[in-house]
Design a protein around this motif. Structure first.
Motif, PDB file in Angstrom:
ATOM      1  N   LEU A  57       1.518  -2.798   5.111  1.00 39.38           N
ATOM      2  CA  LEU A  57       1.452  -1.494   5.772  1.00 39.38           C
ATOM      3  C   LEU A  57       2.748  -1.325   6.542  1.00 39.38           C
ATOM      4  O   LEU A  57       3.372  -2.309   6.965  1.00 39.38           O
ATOM      5  CB  LEU A  57       0.273  -1.460   6.753  1.00 39.38           C
TER       6      LEU A  57
ATOM      7  N   THR B  53       0.813  -1.222   0.000  1.00 40.55           N
ATOM      8  CA  THR B  53       0.000   0.000   0.000  1.00 40.55           C
ATOM      9  C   THR B  53       0.845   1.269   0.000  1.00 40.55           C
ATOM     10  O   THR B  53       0.373   2.313  -0.416  1.00 40.55           O
ATOM     11  CB  THR B  53      -0.924   0.058   1.233  1.00 40.55           C
TER      12      THR B  53
ATOM     13  N   SER C  49       7.183  -3.588   8.952  1.00 44.45           N
ATOM     14  CA  SER C  49       5.982  -3.692   8.129  1.00 44.45           C
ATOM     15  C   SER C  49       5.174  -4.889   8.582  1.00 44.45           C
ATOM     16  O   SER C  49       5.687  -5.802   9.242  1.00 44.45           O
ATOM     17  CB  SER C  49       6.338  -3.787   6.646  1.00 44.45           C
TER      18      SER C  49
ATOM     19  N   ILE D 177       1.471   2.780   2.602  1.00 50.78           N
ATOM     20  CA  ILE D 177       0.974   3.570   3.725  1.00 50.78           C
ATOM     21  C   ILE D 177       1.950   3.450   4.893  1.00 50.78           C
ATOM     22  O   ILE D 177       2.274   2.359   5.332  1.00 50.78           O
ATOM     23  CB  ILE D 177      -0.427   3.114   4.150  1.00 50.78           C
TER      24      ILE D 177
END
Length: 123
Positions: A118, A72, A109, A74
């Motif tokens: 993420l 992602t 992560s 993010i």
């Protein structure tokens, strides 16, 4: 004139919105900001975020052009990345090793149940 003033929501493709909602709220501790049925798209507009966060995550149904199981990109913040890392390991979350390099905050992560990656770093 600046027509864009903030980043509000990032979409994360998921295979099962209910399973994703449970992970993001119960495991990550996010709060539901919006949960609206969208029957024309086979799901709902489902937005979650950490309490007080200006940015949020929309858990969108995966599609042919938007598959689940992606990196992602993010990056989320934690006041104690080492403690968060241990918490997610203990909770059985698919979590990578804690990275601690000189001059950078500790980070790691993890992946949600759909394999979406993420990142968490210490703030």
């Amino acid at each position: 004139m600046n027509h864009i003033t903030e980043i509000r929501t990032v979409g994360v493709p998921v295979r099962d919105q209910d399973r994703a909602l449970a992970f993001y709220t119960e495991t990550l501790g996010f709060e539901v900001q919006l949960d609206v049925p969208l029957p024309q798209f086979g799901g709902r507009w489902l937005v979650v975020a950490p309490a007080g966060s200006a940015a949020s995550v929309a858990l969108v149904p995966e599609s042919e052009g938007n598959p689940a199981g992606v990196d992602t990109g993010i990056r989320m913040g934690s006041p104690d990345a080492k403690a968060a890392h241990q918490h997610f390991l203990d909770a059985g979350v698919d979590t990578d090793e804690l990275l601690e390099w000189p001059g950078t905050p500790p980070m790691f992560s993890l992946r949600d149940p759909d394999g979406n990656r993420l990142y968490i770093s210490q703030v």
